[in-house]
Design an enzyme around this catalytic site. Sequence first.
Site, PDB file in Angstrom:
ATOM      1  N   ARG A 105       0.996  -1.070   0.085  1.00 33.76           N
ATOM      2  CA  ARG A 105      -0.161  -0.131  -0.029  1.00 33.76           C
ATOM      3  C   ARG A 105       1.103   1.204   0.221  1.00 33.76           C
ATOM      4  O   ARG A 105       1.763   1.512   0.861  1.00 33.76           O
ATOM      5  CB  ARG A 105      -0.939   0.206   1.196  1.00 33.76           C
ATOM      6  CG  ARG A 105      -1.780   1.360   1.454  1.00 33.76           C
ATOM      7  CD  ARG A 105      -2.915   1.197   2.453  1.00 33.76           C
ATOM      8  NE  ARG A 105      -3.842   0.738   1.897  1.00 33.76           N
ATOM      9  CZ  ARG A 105      -5.104   0.970   2.575  1.00 33.76           C
ATOM     10  NH1 ARG A 105      -5.231   1.538   3.591  1.00 33.76           N
ATOM     11  NH2 ARG A 105      -6.170   0.113   1.973  1.00 33.76           N
ATOM     12  N   HIS A 132      -7.465   0.992  -6.301  1.00 40.22           N
ATOM     13  CA  HIS A 132      -7.863   0.073  -5.100  1.00 40.22           C
ATOM     14  C   HIS A 132      -8.248  -1.255  -5.636  1.00 40.22           C
ATOM     15  O   HIS A 132      -9.758  -1.610  -5.339  1.00 40.22           O
ATOM     16  CB  HIS A 132      -8.519   0.959  -4.084  1.00 40.22           C
ATOM     17  CG  HIS A 132      -8.417   0.000  -2.702  1.00 40.22           C
ATOM     18  ND1 HIS A 132      -7.586  -0.892  -2.420  1.00 40.22           N
ATOM     19  CD2 HIS A 132      -9.232   0.427  -1.545  1.00 40.22           C
ATOM     20  CE1 HIS A 132      -7.889  -1.470  -0.827  1.00 40.22           C
ATOM     21  NE2 HIS A 132      -8.826  -0.200  -0.349  1.00 40.22           N
ATOM     22  N   GLN A 135     -10.245  -3.736  -3.076  1.00 39.46           N
ATOM     23  CA  GLN A 135     -11.780  -3.469  -2.446  1.00 39.46           C
ATOM     24  C   GLN A 135     -12.803  -3.943  -3.384  1.00 39.46           C
ATOM     25  O   GLN A 135     -13.906  -4.411  -3.061  1.00 39.46           O
ATOM     26  CB  GLN A 135     -11.500  -2.059  -2.490  1.00 39.46           C
ATOM     27  CG  GLN A 135     -12.899  -1.504  -1.675  1.00 39.46           C
ATOM     28  CD  GLN A 135     -13.241  -2.024  -0.069  1.00 39.46           C
ATOM     29  OE1 GLN A 135     -12.165  -1.947   0.652  1.00 39.46           O
ATOM     30  NE2 GLN A 135     -14.320  -2.454   0.123  1.00 39.46           N
ATOM     31  N   ASP A 220     -17.258   7.383  -1.444  1.00 38.08           N
ATOM     32  CA  ASP A 220     -15.982   7.116  -0.718  1.00 38.08           C
ATOM     33  C   ASP A 220     -15.596   8.611  -0.062  1.00 38.08           C
ATOM     34  O   ASP A 220     -16.321   9.671  -0.490  1.00 38.08           O
ATOM     35  CB  ASP A 220     -14.897   6.742  -1.579  1.00 38.08           C
ATOM     36  CG  ASP A 220     -13.494   6.432  -0.804  1.00 38.08           C
ATOM     37  OD1 ASP A 220     -13.439   6.285   0.268  1.00 38.08           O
ATOM     38  OD2 ASP A 220     -12.400   6.392  -1.722  1.00 38.08           O
ATOM     39  N   CYS A 260     -16.298   1.715   0.931  1.00 37.21           N
ATOM     40  CA  CYS A 260     -15.231   0.825   1.211  1.00 37.21           C
ATOM     41  C   CYS A 260     -14.629   1.106   2.670  1.00 37.21           C
ATOM     42  O   CYS A 260     -13.961   0.259   3.262  1.00 37.21           O
ATOM     43  CB  CYS A 260     -14.009   1.179   0.448  1.00 37.21           C
ATOM     44  SG  CYS A 260     -13.308   2.794   0.366  1.00 37.21           S
ATOM     45  N   ARG A 288     -13.613  -8.307   2.426  1.00 41.11           N
ATOM     46  CA  ARG A 288     -12.299  -8.229   2.319  1.00 41.11           C
ATOM     47  C   ARG A 288     -11.340  -9.460   2.608  1.00 41.11           C
ATOM     48  O   ARG A 288     -10.519 -10.145   1.660  1.00 41.11           O
ATOM     49  CB  ARG A 288     -11.801  -7.118   2.843  1.00 41.11           C
ATOM     50  CG  ARG A 288     -12.347  -5.863   2.549  1.00 41.11           C
ATOM     51  CD  ARG A 288     -11.887  -5.110   0.921  1.00 41.11           C
ATOM     52  NE  ARG A 288     -10.506  -5.322   0.945  1.00 41.11           N
ATOM     53  CZ  ARG A 288      -9.620  -4.300   1.169  1.00 41.11           C
ATOM     54  NH1 ARG A 288      -9.951  -3.181   1.623  1.00 41.11           N
ATOM     55  NH2 ARG A 288      -8.300  -4.557   1.158  1.00 41.11           N
TER      56      ARG A 288
END
Length: 302
Positions: A105, A132, A135, A220, A260, A288
Amino acid sequence: MNNVRHFLTLTDLSSDELRKVIHRAIELKTIQHRGELYEPLKNKVLAMIFDKSSTRTRVSFETGMAQFGGHAIFLSPRDTQLGRGEPIEDSARVLSSMTDCLMVRTFAHKNIERLAEYSSVPVINGLTDDVHPCQLLADMQTYFEQRGDIKGKTVTWVGDGNNMCHSYMHAAKLLDFNLVIACPEGFEPQQQFIDETSDNIEITHDVKAACTNSDLIVTDVWASMGQEEEQKIREQAFSSFQVTSDLMKVANDDALFMHCLPAHRGEEVSADVIDGNQSVVWAEAENRLHAQKALLEFLLVS
Ligand code: CP
Ligand code: NVA
């Protein structure tokens, strides 16, 4: 450097492979919930480099590796030589000589591409400034579980044309759904992603029209990690882009809401929506774990 399979963006999978991983994640969830032991990664090690904070990504990969019989190592720039300027290329060679997979990340997407170039083991993108993809595995799993295949459906993205939005654009192309992106002027997705996915997306500044007859509404945060100093400017720019119950009303009756997480109630989403009965954010978050396990199995076992 080699032909190792990486997962840097969702488009590193074909449409068939993506559907396969989604369905496998659903199966792995059942196996896990039944309490069955399944350890295909015994003695395998995942190295996880986190240049940004994380709750879900770290815990899902670390737990997933433990449940699979393997091990995960958490590496932060504070404690590693990467944080003191050791070149990415050198770190990639060393870490991949000792472990079986790297999860990263970080900020600039080109850094993970560089790492992958010099890694002899698969590299997984756990979020960059651009995308991402992990996700999206969980989000698509959640939609498939609740409503079946997403092909032909209408999904509405409300808010910033950010990393999550870009990965939704990739999902729209791979799984063949229509993505309507409602964002303020100046916060559109990057042109490169528009060019890649133009047959499946539409961009508008009219949030109500974008949500009308939608099957899934997603949002988001207004300021992503690394944009903290833009928080105030963004609060103004995005003030009419909150997902509220009025917006949910113009969507289809069985529309779902996803985020998310982490979320800011009262900013990008009202509390009654995220905590309401169309919201599937807790299933999405749990998924996840199952989606990451399906991805690890795909990259390391198949
Ligand atoms: N959604 C997500 O990636 O959460 P974390 O930042 O907690 O990993
Ligand atoms: N767009 C957000 C997603 C966090 C999981 C960020 O990059 O901070």
